[in-house]
Design an enzyme around this catalytic site. Structure first.
Site, PDB file in Angstrom:
ATOM      1  N   GLU A  70      27.758  29.358  35.843  1.00 40.38           N
ATOM      2  CA  GLU A  70      29.064  28.763  36.102  1.00 40.38           C
ATOM      3  C   GLU A  70      29.044  27.237  36.092  1.00 40.38           C
ATOM      4  O   GLU A  70      30.103  26.602  36.055  1.00 40.38           O
ATOM      5  CB  GLU A  70      29.615  29.281  37.437  1.00 40.38           C
ATOM      6  CG  GLU A  70      29.905  30.778  37.393  1.00 40.38           C
ATOM      7  CD  GLU A  70      30.254  31.392  38.726  1.00 40.38           C
ATOM      8  OE1 GLU A  70      30.994  32.388  38.740  1.00 40.38           O
ATOM      9  OE2 GLU A  70      29.780  30.880  39.773  1.00 40.38           O
ATOM     10  N   GLY A 115      37.048  39.225  39.401  1.00 37.72           N
ATOM     11  CA  GLY A 115      37.560  40.517  38.985  1.00 37.72           C
ATOM     12  C   GLY A 115      39.077  40.514  39.000  1.00 37.72           C
ATOM     13  O   GLY A 115      39.702  40.106  39.986  1.00 37.72           O
ATOM     14  N   ILE A 126      33.417  43.838  44.080  1.00 36.72           N
ATOM     15  CA  ILE A 126      34.362  44.953  44.024  1.00 36.72           C
ATOM     16  C   ILE A 126      34.239  45.670  42.686  1.00 36.72           C
ATOM     17  O   ILE A 126      34.523  45.107  41.628  1.00 36.72           O
ATOM     18  CB  ILE A 126      35.807  44.476  44.239  1.00 36.72           C
ATOM     19  CG1 ILE A 126      35.917  43.668  45.541  1.00 36.72           C
ATOM     20  CG2 ILE A 126      36.766  45.667  44.263  1.00 36.72           C
ATOM     21  CD1 ILE A 126      35.457  44.406  46.779  1.00 36.72           C
ATOM     22  N   MET A 168      33.958  36.085  45.544  1.00 35.17           N
ATOM     23  CA  MET A 168      33.096  36.035  46.715  1.00 35.17           C
ATOM     24  C   MET A 168      32.922  34.651  47.351  1.00 35.17           C
ATOM     25  O   MET A 168      32.146  34.511  48.296  1.00 35.17           O
ATOM     26  CB  MET A 168      31.711  36.610  46.365  1.00 35.17           C
ATOM     27  CG  MET A 168      31.766  38.056  45.896  1.00 35.17           C
ATOM     28  SD  MET A 168      30.150  38.739  45.393  1.00 35.17           S
ATOM     29  CE  MET A 168      29.322  38.853  46.980  1.00 35.17           C
ATOM     30  N   ASP A 206      35.772  40.933  34.649  1.00 29.31           N
ATOM     31  CA  ASP A 206      35.877  42.386  34.791  1.00 29.31           C
ATOM     32  C   ASP A 206      37.205  42.716  35.452  1.00 29.31           C
ATOM     33  O   ASP A 206      37.972  41.826  35.820  1.00 29.31           O
ATOM     34  CB  ASP A 206      34.705  42.931  35.612  1.00 29.31           C
ATOM     35  CG  ASP A 206      34.662  42.332  37.007  1.00 29.31           C
ATOM     36  OD1 ASP A 206      35.205  42.974  37.921  1.00 29.31           O
ATOM     37  OD2 ASP A 206      34.106  41.225  37.184  1.00 29.31           O
TER      38      ASP A 206
END
Length: 238
Positions: free
Chosen positions: A13, A80, A162, A182, A206
């Site tokens: 990242e 996500g 998740i 997170m 995702d």
């Protein structure tokens, strides 16, 4: 004086942004974290990998504020997708951030609210939101096509990856977030307490469901770099 702190949880990242800083990087290790000070396109920045999770992220944001004197903080990375119609490689820029795993309802607080705080969620800086939107639009204009989209929305943060549809549905019901990850709310929390403007920018890796590990690993690198490229464009607009 403008000095922008840029936090990514993982190496993927921040790699692109650190590469933009060239060879003139001052590295400082503090709290077992390496902070990279330098410039991106003439703007003072501190680029740092916080590590995964809320505590790592909050401690990193606090050091950027107190030790390095950052005037603004951007959290970049992957997430996500939760919002309807949001797909892999689409973007979310935060309106606010909340903890989906904070639960003091037994004491009369709303689910997600930190006890004894005056706010339920942590609101992002409007100027930085607009900078993210303009940066994204300029990138799409340069490419001559619009394969992705960017939504403004809530970031839901917890110390969980998740990948279960039932958990996803529960978080959606409780918080209606645009995406789940997170670190964002912990960074937002630290910025709120220190009165530092912030924004969380996420590219979707995702759909927070039953994605296979091999698919996530493939998406992660591409999504992380796309988010970092938007941050590059944002810097001059803040």
């Amino acid at each position: 004086m403008k000095k922008i702190g840029i936090i990514g949880a993982m190496e993927t990242e921040i790699d692109f942004l650190r590469g933009l800083m060239g060879n003139e990087i001052k590295k400082t290790e503090a709290g077992s974290i390496v902070f990279n000070e330098g410039k991106i396109h003439g703007t003072d920045v501190v680029v740092v990998r916080s590590g995964v999770g809320k505590v790592n992220a909050a401690l990193c944001a606090q050091r950027l504020t107190f030790q390095f004197g950052c005037s603004n903080i951007i959290n970049t990375g992957v997430a996500g997708a939760m919002a309807q119609g949001l797909g892999v490689m689409d973007f979310v820029v935060s309106t606010d951030a909340v903890y989906h795993d904070m639960d003091a309802t037994g004491f009369g607080y709303a689910k997600g609210q930190v006890p004894q705080m005056q706010v339920f969620s942590f609101e992002a800086d409007r100027k930085m939101i607009e900078a993210a939107k303009k940066a994204f639009a300029s990138m799409e204009a340069e490419r001559g096509k619009e394969p992705h989209k960017m939504l403004e929305g809530r970031i839901a943060t917890g110390d969980q990856f998740i990948s279960d549809k039932n958990v996803k549905e529960r978080i959606n019901t409780d918080f209606s977030p645009a995406c789940v990850e997170m670190e964002g709310a912990a960074i937002a929390h630290a910025c709120y307490l220190n009165n530092i403007p912030f924004v969380v920018l996420r590219c979707m890796s995702d759909n927070a469901d039953n994605l296979r590990r091999s698919e996530y690993d493939f998406n992660e690198g591409a999504a992380a770099e796309m988010s970092a490229r938007v941050v590059e464009k944002m810097i001059e607009l803040i």
